[in-house]
Design a protein around this motif. Structure first.
Motif, PDB file in Angstrom:
ATOM      1  N   UNK A 286      40.635 -31.815  55.995  1.00 26.83           N
ATOM      2  CA  UNK A 286      39.544 -31.734  56.634  1.00 26.83           C
ATOM      3  C   UNK A 286      38.070 -32.486  55.429  1.00 26.83           C
ATOM      4  N   UNK A 287      38.772 -32.467  53.725  1.00 27.61           N
ATOM      5  CA  UNK A 287      37.426 -32.939  53.001  1.00 27.61           C
ATOM      6  C   UNK A 287      37.773 -35.008  53.157  1.00 27.61           C
ATOM      7  N   UNK A 288      38.898 -34.927  53.642  1.00 27.49           N
ATOM      8  CA  UNK A 288      38.348 -36.719  54.126  1.00 27.49           C
ATOM      9  C   UNK A 288      37.769 -36.821  55.387  1.00 27.49           C
ATOM     10  N   UNK A 289      37.940 -36.148  56.578  1.00 31.30           N
ATOM     11  CA  UNK A 289      37.209 -36.372  57.690  1.00 31.30           C
ATOM     12  C   UNK A 289      35.447 -35.564  57.583  1.00 31.30           C
ATOM     13  N   UNK A 290      35.392 -35.268  56.784  1.00 30.55           N
ATOM     14  CA  UNK A 290      34.231 -34.841  57.112  1.00 30.55           C
ATOM     15  C   UNK A 290      33.480 -35.860  55.890  1.00 30.55           C
TER      16      UNK A 290
ATOM     17  N   UNK B 259      51.831 -26.305  50.199  1.00 31.63           N
ATOM     18  CA  UNK B 259      50.864 -27.306  51.181  1.00 31.63           C
ATOM     19  C   UNK B 259      50.094 -27.236  51.815  1.00 31.63           C
ATOM     20  N   UNK B 260      50.298 -25.818  52.889  1.00 30.78           N
ATOM     21  CA  UNK B 260      49.345 -25.464  54.127  1.00 30.78           C
ATOM     22  C   UNK B 260      48.050 -25.506  53.386  1.00 30.78           C
ATOM     23  N   UNK B 261      47.481 -24.815  52.219  1.00 33.18           N
ATOM     24  CA  UNK B 261      46.497 -25.752  51.408  1.00 33.18           C
ATOM     25  C   UNK B 261      45.716 -26.548  51.037  1.00 33.18           C
ATOM     26  N   UNK B 262      46.375 -27.143  50.347  1.00 30.98           N
ATOM     27  CA  UNK B 262      46.401 -28.588  49.918  1.00 30.98           C
ATOM     28  C   UNK B 262      46.066 -29.778  51.209  1.00 30.98           C
ATOM     29  N   UNK B 263      47.476 -29.890  51.784  1.00 32.53           N
ATOM     30  CA  UNK B 263      47.358 -30.468  52.852  1.00 32.53           C
ATOM     31  C   UNK B 263      45.971 -30.439  53.882  1.00 32.53           C
ATOM     32  N   UNK B 264      45.781 -29.201  54.308  1.00 35.68           N
ATOM     33  CA  UNK B 264      44.923 -29.378  55.446  1.00 35.68           C
ATOM     34  C   UNK B 264      43.215 -29.269  54.615  1.00 35.68           C
TER      35      UNK B 264
ATOM     36  N   UNK C  49      39.369 -18.863  54.782  1.00 33.30           N
ATOM     37  CA  UNK C  49      38.321 -19.439  54.013  1.00 33.30           C
ATOM     38  C   UNK C  49      37.883 -20.249  52.758  1.00 33.30           C
ATOM     39  N   UNK C  50      39.794 -21.246  52.259  1.00 32.06           N
ATOM     40  CA  UNK C  50      39.427 -21.893  51.524  1.00 32.06           C
ATOM     41  C   UNK C  50      39.646 -23.098  51.915  1.00 32.06           C
ATOM     42  N   UNK C  51      40.176 -23.410  53.255  1.00 29.91           N
ATOM     43  CA  UNK C  51      40.378 -24.801  54.361  1.00 29.91           C
ATOM     44  C   UNK C  51      39.187 -25.185  55.021  1.00 29.91           C
ATOM     45  N   UNK C  52      38.740 -23.670  55.707  1.00 28.00           N
ATOM     46  CA  UNK C  52      37.351 -23.986  56.500  1.00 28.00           C
ATOM     47  C   UNK C  52      36.388 -25.081  56.154  1.00 28.00           C
TER      48      UNK C  52
END
Length: 298
Positions: free
Chosen positions: A105-109, A96-101, A162-165
């Motif tokens: 982050x994807x939408x924000x950028x 959930x942390x990986x998918x949520x963040x 490394x997967x989220x940032x």
């Protein structure tokens, strides 16, 4: 004297009409099945494995290894046994942390980039869009080694960062879909907002995003499902730290430890699949609308 014969005379006619109505309903049913035969066959192909997983998850350990398809007894305790034998809640939290963040982050950028490519006229706009398409065609395995060395020098391997940032730098596929949808929004709306004194950011937030909710929901669900099912990324960066395992790595480990207990393996698989299925059915209408409307205009 004439009442009884009249009644008897109407009985054969009404009896003849009843089989006709039944035959019409039968014909309509057969016609509906014939028209939707391909859809019915595809639905059975997709639903049958899920039904098989659910039935196997409720069997006993001995019956799961047989050819019987229907459980002799309904063992709902198999799901509790999965939680007892594995840190499933930890895996769910990490996923959930990986998918949520990753989705946030994807939408924000990606949304501002797609808006700029769809609305702004600047030198190199076509080259930038071509670069986005090129990145869509680039397999992640090609740059896996140099990217891994970068994160290793930053001492972030063994974590999910490394997967989220990297999602803060945008996602090429999401930018492409959003850009295609934003091209279908008439320019009169954004031009009217500028006449009223709105800045580009205010126009994006107040005018464009409310109209682009189907596309935003579609790319958000795409990204969420990708992160939820991702195995390659967590295996590459987080496999060395058990505390940061996601559901994909945890399920593979659970299957290796209980390879002969197929009832528990299927129960764990069903628990992993359930949140994604629930999210899809809750957002199905918006998701399909977003996918249908993207790509209308090039």
């Amino acid at each position: 004297m004439n009442t009884a014969p009249a009644t008897l005379g109407r009985t054969p006619a009404s009896a003849a009409r009843r089989p006709t109505a039944r035959s019409l309903r039968r014909r309509r049913t057969l016609h509906w099945i014939a028209v939707h035969s391909i859809a019915i066959a595809l639905a059975i192909m997709f639903v049958a494995p899920l039904v098989f997983i659910a039935l196997t998850a409720l069997m006993t350990d001995q019956q799961a290894l047989t050819s019987e398809l229907w459980p002799r007894s309904w063992n709902w305790g198999n799901f509790a046994e999965v939680f007892a034998r594995s840190p499933l809640l930890l895996w769910i939290g990490n996923t959930m942390l990986y998918a949520g963040l990753g989705t946030a982050f994807m939408l924000l950028s990606s949304v501002p980039v797609a808006y700029a490519l769809a609305r702004f006229r600047f030198p190199g706009r076509r080259a930038a869009f071509l670069a986005v398409i090129t990145m869509m065609m680039l397999p992640p395995q090609v740059v896996a080694v140099p990217v891994y060395l970068i994160w290793a020098r930053a001492e972030l391997t063994g974590t999910l960062w490394p997967l989220v940032l990297p999602m803060l730098l945008g996602d090429a596929f999401s930018v492409f879909l959003l850009r295609q949808f934003l091209l279908t929004i008439p320019r009169e709306y954004t031009e009217a907002a500028r006449v009223d004194g709105c800045s580009d950011l205010a126009t994006l937030l107040r005018i464009v995003l409310p109209m682009a909710r189907p596309a935003v929901a579609a790319v958000a669900l795409f990204q969420f499902f990708y992160c939820w099912n991702d195995y390659y990324g967590p295996l590459l960066y987080a496999s060395t730290n058990v505390d940061n395992w996601t559901l994909s790595i945890g399920l593979a480990s659970f299957k290796a430890l209980h390879s002969v207990q197929w009832n528990l393996t299927m129960a764990a698989t069903l628990l992993v699949m359930a949140p994604v299925i629930i999210v899809f059915f809750l957002a199905q209408r918006v998701f399909i609308e977003g996918v249908t409307l993207t790509g209308v205009k090039g």
